[in-house]
Design an enzyme around this catalytic site. Structure first.
Site, PDB file in Angstrom:
ATOM      1  N   ILE A  35     -10.965   1.438   6.386  1.00 22.11           N
ATOM      2  CA  ILE A  35      -9.611   1.625   5.876  1.00 22.11           C
ATOM      3  C   ILE A  35      -9.177   3.066   6.139  1.00 22.11           C
ATOM      4  O   ILE A  35      -9.846   4.004   5.721  1.00 22.11           O
ATOM      5  CB  ILE A  35      -9.560   1.354   4.354  1.00 22.11           C
ATOM      6  CG1 ILE A  35     -10.026  -0.063   4.041  1.00 22.11           C
ATOM      7  CG2 ILE A  35      -8.180   1.636   3.800  1.00 22.11           C
ATOM      8  CD1 ILE A  35      -9.085  -1.141   4.462  1.00 22.11           C
ATOM      9  N   ASP A  36      -8.056   3.225   6.832  1.00 20.86           N
ATOM     10  CA  ASP A  36      -7.511   4.569   7.035  1.00 20.86           C
ATOM     11  C   ASP A  36      -6.283   4.741   6.140  1.00 20.86           C
ATOM     12  O   ASP A  36      -5.911   3.825   5.402  1.00 20.86           O
ATOM     13  CB  ASP A  36      -7.192   4.819   8.507  1.00 20.86           C
ATOM     14  CG  ASP A  36      -6.154   3.850   9.077  1.00 20.86           C
ATOM     15  OD1 ASP A  36      -5.366   3.273   8.298  1.00 20.86           O
ATOM     16  OD2 ASP A  36      -6.133   3.679  10.302  1.00 20.86           O
ATOM     17  N   SER A  37      -5.651   5.896   6.212  1.00 22.42           N
ATOM     18  CA  SER A  37      -4.540   6.173   5.301  1.00 22.42           C
ATOM     19  C   SER A  37      -3.365   5.224   5.533  1.00 22.42           C
ATOM     20  O   SER A  37      -2.693   4.819   4.583  1.00 22.42           O
ATOM     21  CB  SER A  37      -4.086   7.626   5.432  1.00 22.42           C
ATOM     22  OG  SER A  37      -3.717   7.902   6.761  1.00 22.42           O
ATOM     23  N   ASP A  39      -3.626   2.088   6.497  1.00 22.22           N
ATOM     24  CA  ASP A  39      -4.040   0.826   5.872  1.00 22.22           C
ATOM     25  C   ASP A  39      -3.843   0.883   4.356  1.00 22.22           C
ATOM     26  O   ASP A  39      -3.410  -0.092   3.744  1.00 22.22           O
ATOM     27  CB  ASP A  39      -5.510   0.521   6.163  1.00 22.22           C
ATOM     28  CG  ASP A  39      -5.767   0.187   7.624  1.00 22.22           C
ATOM     29  OD1 ASP A  39      -4.871  -0.369   8.282  1.00 22.22           O
ATOM     30  OD2 ASP A  39      -6.879   0.493   8.089  1.00 22.22           O
ATOM     31  N   VAL A  40      -4.171   2.028   3.753  1.00 20.71           N
ATOM     32  CA  VAL A  40      -4.023   2.181   2.312  1.00 20.71           C
ATOM     33  C   VAL A  40      -2.561   2.009   1.920  1.00 20.71           C
ATOM     34  O   VAL A  40      -2.240   1.274   0.973  1.00 20.71           O
ATOM     35  CB  VAL A  40      -4.559   3.549   1.821  1.00 20.71           C
ATOM     36  CG1 VAL A  40      -4.157   3.807   0.380  1.00 20.71           C
ATOM     37  CG2 VAL A  40      -6.071   3.605   1.967  1.00 20.71           C
TER      38      VAL A  40
END
Length: 93
Positions: A35-37, A39-40
């Site tokens: 999960i990257d930023s 995706d968050v």
């Protein structure tokens, strides 16, 4: 046994990352899922719409695990005005 909030968070996360929900538990670290930023923010946008809540940007910085998200959503739901998240809840008169 997962509750409704856990199930919705896990299902939404699985949808955003296109991975099987069976691979995700409340103890799963978001970094382990890749999960990257972006995706968050996609995930939180989906959750805000699903639960009719607003997640403060400051809360996003402390998210590390699926459980962090579940607890944050539950906290926001508990603080919401009555009937705000339930829509057509009726009282017996």
């Amino acid at each position: 046994m997962p509750d409704a909030v856990e199930e919705k968070v896990i299902a939404t996360l699985a949808s955003v990352k296109r991975i099987p929900a069976d691979n995700i538990t409340v103890d799963t670290n978001l970094q382990d899922l890749g999960i990257d930023s972006l995706d968050v923010f996609s995930l939180l946008f989906e959750l805000e719409n699903a639960f009719k809540i607003s997640i403060p940007d400051d809360d996003v910085r402390s998210i590390r695990t699926v459980n962090d998200i579940v607890q944050g959503v539950k906290k926001l739901l508990a603080a919401a005005p009555p009937n705000a998240s339930l829509g057509s809840a009726s009282s017996a008169s």
